[in-house]
Design a protein around this motif. Sequence first.
Motif, PDB file in Angstrom:
ATOM      1  N   LEU A  50      89.511  61.763  58.779  1.00  0.00           N
ATOM      2  CA  LEU A  50      89.358  62.857  57.817  1.00  0.00           C
ATOM      3  C   LEU A  50      89.154  64.210  58.487  1.00  0.00           C
ATOM      4  O   LEU A  50      89.691  65.225  58.040  1.00  0.00           O
ATOM      5  N   GLY A  51      88.365  64.247  59.548  1.00  0.00           N
ATOM      6  CA  GLY A  51      88.064  65.495  60.220  1.00  0.00           C
ATOM      7  C   GLY A  51      89.285  66.178  60.820  1.00  0.00           C
ATOM      8  O   GLY A  51      89.270  67.382  61.077  1.00  0.00           O
ATOM      9  N   ARG A  52      90.352  65.421  61.033  1.00  0.00           N
ATOM     10  CA  ARG A  52      91.624  65.992  61.506  1.00  0.00           C
ATOM     11  C   ARG A  52      92.609  66.157  60.355  1.00  0.00           C
ATOM     12  O   ARG A  52      93.323  67.158  60.279  1.00  0.00           O
ATOM     13  N   LEU A  53      92.655  65.176  59.478  1.00  0.00           N
ATOM     14  CA  LEU A  53      93.686  65.154  58.435  1.00  0.00           C
ATOM     15  C   LEU A  53      93.457  66.211  57.355  1.00  0.00           C
ATOM     16  O   LEU A  53      94.390  66.926  56.969  1.00  0.00           O
ATOM     17  N   ILE A  57      95.837  69.255  56.049  1.00  0.00           N
ATOM     18  CA  ILE A  57      96.332  69.345  54.675  1.00  0.00           C
ATOM     19  C   ILE A  57      95.973  70.701  54.068  1.00  0.00           C
ATOM     20  O   ILE A  57      96.773  71.302  53.346  1.00  0.00           O
ATOM     21  N   GLN A  58      94.787  71.204  54.382  1.00  0.00           N
ATOM     22  CA  GLN A  58      94.389  72.526  53.884  1.00  0.00           C
ATOM     23  C   GLN A  58      95.384  73.596  54.333  1.00  0.00           C
ATOM     24  O   GLN A  58      95.729  74.507  53.568  1.00  0.00           O
ATOM     25  N   SER A  59      95.881  73.471  55.547  1.00  0.00           N
ATOM     26  CA  SER A  59      96.805  74.472  56.077  1.00  0.00           C
ATOM     27  C   SER A  59      98.144  74.479  55.338  1.00  0.00           C
ATOM     28  O   SER A  59      98.908  75.449  55.442  1.00  0.00           O
ATOM     29  N   LEU A  60      98.429  73.424  54.584  1.00  0.00           N
ATOM     30  CA  LEU A  60      99.684  73.362  53.824  1.00  0.00           C
ATOM     31  C   LEU A  60      99.684  74.324  52.642  1.00  0.00           C
ATOM     32  O   LEU A  60     100.738  74.604  52.073  1.00  0.00           O
ATOM     33  N   HIS A 105      87.492  53.644  54.384  1.00  0.00           N
ATOM     34  CA  HIS A 105      88.635  53.080  53.666  1.00  0.00           C
ATOM     35  C   HIS A 105      89.949  53.787  54.003  1.00  0.00           C
ATOM     36  O   HIS A 105      91.010  53.397  53.523  1.00  0.00           O
ATOM     37  N   TRP A 106      89.881  54.841  54.833  1.00  0.00           N
ATOM     38  CA  TRP A 106      91.091  55.572  55.227  1.00  0.00           C
ATOM     39  C   TRP A 106      91.624  54.938  56.513  1.00  0.00           C
ATOM     40  O   TRP A 106      91.242  55.316  57.611  1.00  0.00           O
ATOM     41  N   VAL A 107      92.511  53.961  56.370  1.00  0.00           N
ATOM     42  CA  VAL A 107      92.919  53.117  57.500  1.00  0.00           C
ATOM     43  C   VAL A 107      94.354  53.400  57.954  1.00  0.00           C
ATOM     44  O   VAL A 107      94.624  53.533  59.137  1.00  0.00           O
ATOM     45  N   HIS A 108      95.288  53.465  57.024  1.00  0.00           N
ATOM     46  CA  HIS A 108      96.697  53.700  57.352  1.00  0.00           C
ATOM     47  C   HIS A 108      97.127  55.027  56.721  1.00  0.00           C
ATOM     48  O   HIS A 108      96.979  55.203  55.503  1.00  0.00           O
ATOM     49  N   ALA A 109      97.671  55.934  57.523  1.00  0.00           N
ATOM     50  CA  ALA A 109      98.125  57.222  56.980  1.00  0.00           C
ATOM     51  C   ALA A 109      99.540  57.508  57.459  1.00  0.00           C
ATOM     52  O   ALA A 109      99.926  57.152  58.583  1.00  0.00           O
ATOM     53  N   ALA A 147     103.351  74.621  58.577  1.00  0.00           N
ATOM     54  CA  ALA A 147     102.122  73.820  58.692  1.00  0.00           C
ATOM     55  C   ALA A 147     102.433  72.336  58.580  1.00  0.00           C
ATOM     56  O   ALA A 147     101.771  71.498  59.218  1.00  0.00           O
ATOM     57  N   TRP A 148     103.424  71.989  57.781  1.00  0.00           N
ATOM     58  CA  TRP A 148     103.840  70.577  57.651  1.00  0.00           C
ATOM     59  C   TRP A 148     104.379  70.061  58.990  1.00  0.00           C
ATOM     60  O   TRP A 148     104.024  68.957  59.421  1.00  0.00           O
ATOM     61  N   GLN A 149     105.210  70.837  59.639  1.00  0.00           N
ATOM     62  CA  GLN A 149     105.730  70.418  60.935  1.00  0.00           C
ATOM     63  C   GLN A 149     104.593  70.291  61.954  1.00  0.00           C
ATOM     64  O   GLN A 149     104.583  69.367  62.778  1.00  0.00           O
ATOM     65  N   ALA A 150     103.620  71.198  61.864  1.00  0.00           N
ATOM     66  CA  ALA A 150     102.461  71.130  62.768  1.00  0.00           C
ATOM     67  C   ALA A 150     101.634  69.881  62.490  1.00  0.00           C
ATOM     68  O   ALA A 150     101.140  69.225  63.424  1.00  0.00           O
ATOM     69  N   LEU A 151     101.457  69.548  61.225  1.00  0.00           N
ATOM     70  CA  LEU A 151     100.713  68.336  60.851  1.00  0.00           C
ATOM     71  C   LEU A 151     101.378  67.110  61.467  1.00  0.00           C
ATOM     72  O   LEU A 151     100.700  66.264  62.084  1.00  0.00           O
ATOM     73  N   LYS A 152     102.685  67.005  61.320  1.00  0.00           N
ATOM     74  CA  LYS A 152     103.401  65.842  61.869  1.00  0.00           C
ATOM     75  C   LYS A 152     103.295  65.797  63.386  1.00  0.00           C
ATOM     76  O   LYS A 152     103.122  64.722  63.976  1.00  0.00           O
ATOM     77  N   ARG A 153     103.383  66.953  64.017  1.00  0.00           N
ATOM     78  CA  ARG A 153     103.319  67.003  65.485  1.00  0.00           C
ATOM     79  C   ARG A 153     101.920  66.671  66.000  1.00  0.00           C
ATOM     80  O   ARG A 153     101.753  65.892  66.944  1.00  0.00           O
ATOM     81  N   ASP A 154     100.912  67.235  65.370  1.00  0.00           N
ATOM     82  CA  ASP A 154      99.545  67.126  65.883  1.00  0.00           C
ATOM     83  C   ASP A 154      98.876  65.796  65.548  1.00  0.00           C
ATOM     84  O   ASP A 154      97.980  65.348  66.274  1.00  0.00           O
TER      85      ASP A 154
END
Length: 346
Positions: A50-53, A57-60, A105-109, A147-154
């Motif tokens: 969560l601390g990364r995800l 998501i906020q940056s989107l 409960h956040w196991v697969h993303a 931001a979406w591309q950054a999310l996928k990369r990071d």
Amino acid sequence: MTTHSPADLRRLQAEDTGRPVDLAAKLGLPEAALVLAHVGHGVQRIDPTLGRLIPAIQSLGEVMALTRNRSCVIEKVGTYNEFHDGEHAAMTLDAEIDMRFFPRHWVHAFAVEKETEASVKRSVQVFDAAGDAVHKVHLRETSDLTAWQALKRDLVVADQSDSAEFGVRAPVEPAKAAPERIDALRREWSEMTDTHQFNTLIHRLKMNRLGAYRVAGAPYVRPLAVDAVPALLERVHAGNVGIMFFVGNMGCIEIHSGRIESLKPMGPWLNVLDPRFNLHLRGDHIAEVWAVEKPTKRGPAISVEAFDAEGALIFQCFGLRPEKGGDAAEWAALVQGLPVLAEAAE
């Protein structure tokens, strides 16, 4: 159980026009297996921490947040703001995207891109250890694609396999009461100063929410008729009454604070179709409804709560707090006027 290859699952999904969760149930698979089958085909595994995800998501910017259980789906449009992380629980406190998260409960993303004839649909989808959906975030036309591309990369993880072992879905805990502790339940209920104390109270007394409601009696709870749920939505809509509507599962709770502009029942579904808030509730799944009153420092917290036949909580609805534009007396009168369970009325 028939084993389907990832290629089989991709083909079956391409041929199916319904909801992935329904196809998964038909195939006897967890929904996450359908997403996994597309890893390398528009889907990548990402870090569910969560601390990364959530900051990613906020940056989107503006997105649509979706949370569901077996009987209810809530969808809110907004931005994930004011994130507060925590080891056991976390939250966002935006006026529109108001969430409570339970990290274990956040196991697969997954970051998902699906091409359609009209556009590319992008989403973040999170599932629990059993492969059941916990939370989904759908990008909108105004979302930030950089931001979406950054999310996928990071957030990409090393494991990009297209299958996984899933655990067994935890059964719903049936109503659990301790009749010998009713006096303690009522005494401690009367002494509460905050609604958040309730879970600790019932846990200490070896009960759960539904079990406590079944034995507490007046003035703490009143059993309502199943018809109280459509009546609740109709009266909230007609009276322009401010509410807080909570829908959740084991991994998160999503909250709508505001009013209902457009109520559209369709078959068994009770639907709210507002521009930035959608709700889809299976009225035929509702087996028990309770009007509940808990004391707090700010006055009584009155809620309407619905459960399914197995005892799972479907939703909770409270009146909007006065400081946010709600009217406590109006809400109390509305709940008081809802149809009661026939047996209780006799």
